[in-house]
Scaffold this motif. Structure first.
Motif, PDB file in Angstrom:
ATOM      1  N   SER A 164      64.589  21.831  41.074  1.00  0.00           N
ATOM      2  CA  SER A 164      64.727  23.218  41.496  1.00  0.00           C
ATOM      3  C   SER A 164      63.403  23.914  41.229  1.00  0.00           C
ATOM      4  O   SER A 164      62.956  24.000  40.079  1.00  0.00           O
ATOM      5  CB  SER A 164      65.854  23.907  40.724  1.00  0.00           C
ATOM      6  N   SER A 165      62.768  24.394  42.298  1.00  0.00           N
ATOM      7  CA  SER A 165      61.430  24.985  42.181  1.00  0.00           C
ATOM      8  C   SER A 165      61.438  26.367  42.809  1.00  0.00           C
ATOM      9  O   SER A 165      61.892  26.530  43.951  1.00  0.00           O
ATOM     10  CB  SER A 165      60.407  24.088  42.886  1.00  0.00           C
ATOM     11  N   SER A 166      60.939  27.356  42.069  1.00  0.00           N
ATOM     12  CA  SER A 166      60.920  28.729  42.569  1.00  0.00           C
ATOM     13  C   SER A 166      59.601  29.399  42.217  1.00  0.00           C
ATOM     14  O   SER A 166      58.969  29.072  41.208  1.00  0.00           O
ATOM     15  CB  SER A 166      62.079  29.543  41.970  1.00  0.00           C
ATOM     16  N   LEU A 208      65.252  23.528  46.595  1.00  0.00           N
ATOM     17  CA  LEU A 208      66.031  22.502  45.916  1.00  0.00           C
ATOM     18  C   LEU A 208      65.766  21.171  46.605  1.00  0.00           C
ATOM     19  O   LEU A 208      65.890  21.063  47.830  1.00  0.00           O
ATOM     20  CB  LEU A 208      67.525  22.834  45.980  1.00  0.00           C
ATOM     21  N   LEU A 209      65.385  20.160  45.827  1.00  0.00           N
ATOM     22  CA  LEU A 209      65.050  18.853  46.376  1.00  0.00           C
ATOM     23  C   LEU A 209      65.848  17.766  45.673  1.00  0.00           C
ATOM     24  O   LEU A 209      65.994  17.792  44.448  1.00  0.00           O
ATOM     25  CB  LEU A 209      63.550  18.569  46.226  1.00  0.00           C
ATOM     26  N   ALA A 227      59.034  28.818  38.286  1.00  0.00           N
ATOM     27  CA  ALA A 227      60.034  28.187  37.428  1.00  0.00           C
ATOM     28  C   ALA A 227      60.448  26.878  38.075  1.00  0.00           C
ATOM     29  O   ALA A 227      60.979  26.872  39.182  1.00  0.00           O
ATOM     30  CB  ALA A 227      61.238  29.100  37.251  1.00  0.00           C
ATOM     31  N   ILE A 228      60.180  25.760  37.395  1.00  0.00           N
ATOM     32  CA  ILE A 228      60.505  24.437  37.925  1.00  0.00           C
ATOM     33  C   ILE A 228      61.373  23.710  36.904  1.00  0.00           C
ATOM     34  O   ILE A 228      60.989  23.563  35.739  1.00  0.00           O
ATOM     35  CB  ILE A 228      59.237  23.614  38.207  1.00  0.00           C
ATOM     36  N   THR A 257      69.543  32.279  44.017  1.00  0.00           N
ATOM     37  CA  THR A 257      68.638  32.887  44.976  1.00  0.00           C
ATOM     38  C   THR A 257      68.631  32.175  46.316  1.00  0.00           C
ATOM     39  O   THR A 257      68.125  32.701  47.295  1.00  0.00           O
ATOM     40  CB  THR A 257      67.197  32.912  44.426  1.00  0.00           C
ATOM     41  N   LEU A 258      69.195  30.975  46.384  1.00  0.00           N
ATOM     42  CA  LEU A 258      69.334  30.312  47.678  1.00  0.00           C
ATOM     43  C   LEU A 258      70.299  31.077  48.589  1.00  0.00           C
ATOM     44  O   LEU A 258      70.219  31.003  49.804  1.00  0.00           O
ATOM     45  CB  LEU A 258      69.834  28.875  47.495  1.00  0.00           C
TER      46      LEU A 258
END
Length: 840
Positions: free
Chosen positions: A404-406, A341-342, A417-418, A42-43
């Motif tokens: 990854s966090s959405s 995204l971190l 969703a993490i 999705t990025l």
């Protein structure tokens, strides 16, 4: 693809170690892979079929005058914008559905507004004046963002302004002055959070949406988080947070980073910090931008400090440290939600204070190599004590994190969703003959997952459901061994709901947790080297075990507005904590704690039942809050010193000659209060006289006098601060503050005195003062400068929660242990960088 890479490097395979739960493991593993792939995709690929709309609006005061610089934040998208010169704002790429706005401005009450964008595209919002901000939004594991004053659960909120003007040596030090919050310290560089007398694995620290995993069981293991990367902190006290399960029995500390910048902005900061007592020199540089919803950020931080000083011990050998961190993020915000995204890398190198001194002079000693195989001892020189280069013993910690966090908008609901991966490498170096050879070396891999769905509102009810947990793999990579290598799998599911009426708020939920831990055998030869079980002369160091723990937790609470400005709340919650690997299986010398630790594989899980009652009041002249709590914990786990039949320390390892401690448990009762009163007489709204008092008493059930009180219970504390804020001194000097504060810590005589485990601590008072402000030109800030003095009178004291209090006696003075830091001047400079402002 990301999961496969992690497995190939670290050996993650959750189906190997837990026979009998293979189906569940495969299900979770498949879910994690799908989440990782979907979040990454999705990025770069925007889902089709989402109708995008633009929201415009205007923020005004009670006289309909436009307000400039008001922050409008959209929690569902982790982004926001600000109002321009005429008080208007515009936000693009929003979905045609119901969304929540959080509007905040200095001097006004924070507001939340629900806007249905399917029919409304323009809003005008009037702000109400507020002398003290008592209505901050707090998102701490409840089913929805909650107004502070309307929350049934006890909370604390620490703003970015508070963090900025508070001098500290680490992030926990920066928040430990809050009522009910304390810290277990090992010198100035290592702090562990304590909430209402409970610490270690009982406090869940959340950063970037995932719980921080870095061997929290260790007394001298700090929190691997860059304090400059934290925008504000939310603290939930007690087990009412059902979103995190085990390890949140005492509460949750949620550290939240900077929100995404408004569209079009490219901004950053340069921060420098210097403290005189230990020569601390720190910096942090960050830049961030947002190009049509594609945002990015980078940050580099570092600090170094030599040994700190107090008037009883002089410079304390081994108390220096070094810290460096690097982080970056990439996020995409669209009408369907956001995905982020971190990545971060953190390095901490703290010294270890052993407290050995010359018997005649009382000065600290340090080991050095006389020859290849000969170790000598000498008095530490002033040059060594003020050097930024660390000598043995010391630790070295590397912590790497990928998150990854959405958050996806599904109609009027939201799906989060993490997925997080962390690797913690912790090494201890203690041999001056070979200073680059580590002894202990723990390598911990943690994979955390969190999937939750917030359902569309059903009338006044908002309900969330979710599953989360983690998989861990810990390896022993060193030449010394303290805890066994282990594998852990944790799974939890929850349902939470909240309902709000005009004056009444109800919240509640239920959670199920299951945790399984498997420890491995370890055999050593006569040279203490790891060998196979079949090797000649092999002796067992650790015995394999497998333990399972499960529990049902829950909470229910209400908040009622009695009259305007006066709210009362009641909350009942049940929590759960499984024993950690050290408590179950430790068997070795822990250099950082100077003791031999022995685990107990028969330990049971802790369960708590907590009652909270609170009253919050806010008016034009006074704001006040009072909280009462009672917490009963079954099977409370703690370490006690072992004694011989002759009443002396039990020594298991003759070479180290340190006392032995073994983990045991019993039932405990904790109760106490937190009270705060802020007097701000109108019209002198800039003047605040703030007073806080916190107290906790922790008692074991059916115990003798010497074992009655739980160890490491913080003493009662009273603080009083006179503060003037937001003062405009001249045309160019604005937002000035002055403060004078007294912190009084009462004597702590309620100690676990059996086996000389703990000793009383006398009372002491610390005086602090500070000032700071912004230098502006044409309304733009060129820089901000903050000056503080801590422990103004240079009082010599020992915090009851300082582990250095139990180091060896100084025979020259007769004093036992090492004292805390003396007088400390600090100076912080912040230079904003504004390459491009937000634009329409």
């Amino acid at each position: 693809m990301g999961i496969a890479c992690i497995r190939s490097e670290t050996g993650f395979d959750v189906t190997v170690y837990f026979i009998g739960e293979t189906v569940m493991r495969k299900y979770i593993k498949t879910l994690l892979v799908l989440l990782a792939l979907f979040s990454s995709a999705t990025l770069w690929a925007e889902p089709a079929g989402n109708k995008e709309v633009v929201l415009t609006g205007k923020i005004v005061d009670q006289e309909n005058n436009p307000l400039i610089g008001v922050t409008i934040y959209f929690p569902q998208f982790a982004t926001g914008t600000i109002t321009v010169d005429d008080g208007t704002f515009k936000m693009k790429r929003l979905p045609a559905t119901k969304i929540t706005l959080q509007i905040s401005c200095v001097g006004y009450k924070t507001k939340t507004e629900s806007v249905d964008l399917s029919s409304l595209r323009c809003v005008t919002i009037a702000m109400e004046p507020a002398v003290v901000e008592m209505s901050k939004i707090v998102v701490t594991g409840l089913s929805k963002a909650s107004i502070y004053s309307r929350s049934p659960a006890p909370m604390s909120y620490i703003s970015n302004d508070q963090l900025t003007r508070t001098p500290s040596t680490n992030i926990i030090d920066a928040i430990a002055s809050q009522p009910g919050i304390s810290q277990i310290t090992t010198g100035s560089g290592i702090s562990k959070p304590v909430i209402r007398g409970l610490g270690y694995n009982r406090v869940a620290v959340i950063s970037d949406g995932v719980r921080q995993e870095g061997q929290q069981w260790g007394d001298e293991h700090g929190i691997e988080i860059d304090e400059n990367a934290v925008n504000h902190v939310e603290i939930l006290k007690g087990p009412a947070s059902l979103a995190y399960g085990s390890d949140a029995l005492a509460g949750v500390i949620n550290m939240i980073s900077d929100p995404v910048l408004p569209i079009g902005a490219i901004q950053g900061h340069v921060i420098t910090d210097y403290q005189t007592n230990n020569g601390l020199a720190g910096y942090s540089v960050d830049m961030a931008g947002n190009d049509e919803g594609l945002s990015w950020s980078v940050r580099a931080s570092g600090k170094m400090a030599h040994d700190y000083h107090n008037r009883y011990d002089g410079y304390v050998a081994g108390s220096g440290y070094q810290e460096n961190s690097l982080s970056g993020s990439l996020a995409l915000v669209r009408s369907w939600g956001y995905t982020k995204l971190l990545l971060s890398a953190y390095h901490l190198k703290p010294g270890i204070v052993e407290g050995e001194r010359d018997s005649l002079s009382g000065k600290f000693l340090e080991d050095y190599a006389v020859g290849p195989n000969t170790l000598g001892s000498k008095i530490a020189s002033d040059h060594d004590l003020k050097s930024y280069s660390l000598k043995t013993p010391y630790q070295q910690i590397h912590h790497y994190k990928i998150v990854s966090s959405s958050n996806f908008v599904l109609g009027e609901g939201n799906l989060k969703a993490i997925l997080g991966y962390q690797q913690n490498q912790r090494q201890e170096f203690g041999n001056a003959l070979n200073p680059n050879q580590y002894g202990l070396y723990f390598k911990l891999n943690s994979l955390t997952y969190d999937v939750g769905y917030t359902m569309p509102n059903q009338g006044v009810f908002t309900t969330s459901v979710g599953v989360n947990g983690m998989y861990q793999n810990s390896e022993n990579k060193g030449t010394e061994f303290l805890i066994p290598a282990y594998h852990l799998f944790d799974f939890g599911s929850y349902v939470m709901t909240q309902a709000s009426w005009d004056k009444l708020t109800l919240s509640g939920g239920i959670r199920y947790d299951r945790r399984q831990i498997h420890a491995d055998d370890l055999f050593l030869d006569k040279d203490e080297k790891q060998v196979a079980a079949s090797a000649p002369g092999a002796e067992k160091k650790f015995t394999a075990f497998q333990s399972s723990f499960s529990s049902v937790s829950g909470s229910v609470g209400l908040n009622y507005q009695l009259v305007d400005g006066l709210n009362t709340s009641l909350n009942v919650s049940r929590g759960f904590r499984a024993p950690n690997a050290a408590e179950l299986g430790a068997n070795g010398v822990h250099e950082g704690t100077m003791r031999y630790e022995i685990g107990n594989p028969s330990l049971k899980a802790e369960n708590s039942l907590q009652f909270d009652y609170g009253v919050r009041y806010s008016s034009l002249h006074v704001s006040a809050e009072a909280n009462l709590f009672y917490n009963h914990i079954s099977n409370y786990i703690y370490a006690r010193k072992l004694m011989t039949v002759a009443g002396k320390d039990s020594i298991v390892d003759l070479q180290s000659n340190v006392p032995a401690y073994k983990y045991t448990q019993g039932n405990a009762n904790l109760y106490g209060t937190e009270i705060s009163v802020d007097i701000h007489p109108h019209p002198f709204d800039w003047l605040h006289f703030e007073n806080t008092f916190s107290f906790v008493r922790a008692i074991q059930s059916n115990a003798t006098d010497s074992t009655k009180y739980l160890p490491f219970t913080p003493p009662a504390r009273y603080t009083s601060e006179l503060r003037a804020t937001s003062i405009r001194l001249t045309r160019n000097i604005d937002h000035v503050f002055f403060s004078v504060e007294a912190e009084h810590y009462f004597a702590q005589n309620d100690v676990y005195s059996a086996y000389q485990t703990e000793t009383p601590t006398p009372e002491y008072t610390l005086l602090n003062c500070g000032m700071g402000g912004d230098w502006t030109v044409n309304g733009k800030t060129l820089f901000s400068l903050y000056f503080n003095v801590q422990n103004l009178t240079d009082a010599a004291y020992q915090s009851h929660l300082s582990r250095l209090k139990y180091l060896p006696e100084n025979y020259a003075t007769g004093r036992t242990g090492v004292y805390n830091m003396g007088r400390n001047f600090s100076l912080k400079l912040i230079i904003p960088i504004n390459i491009r402002s937000a634009g329409y």
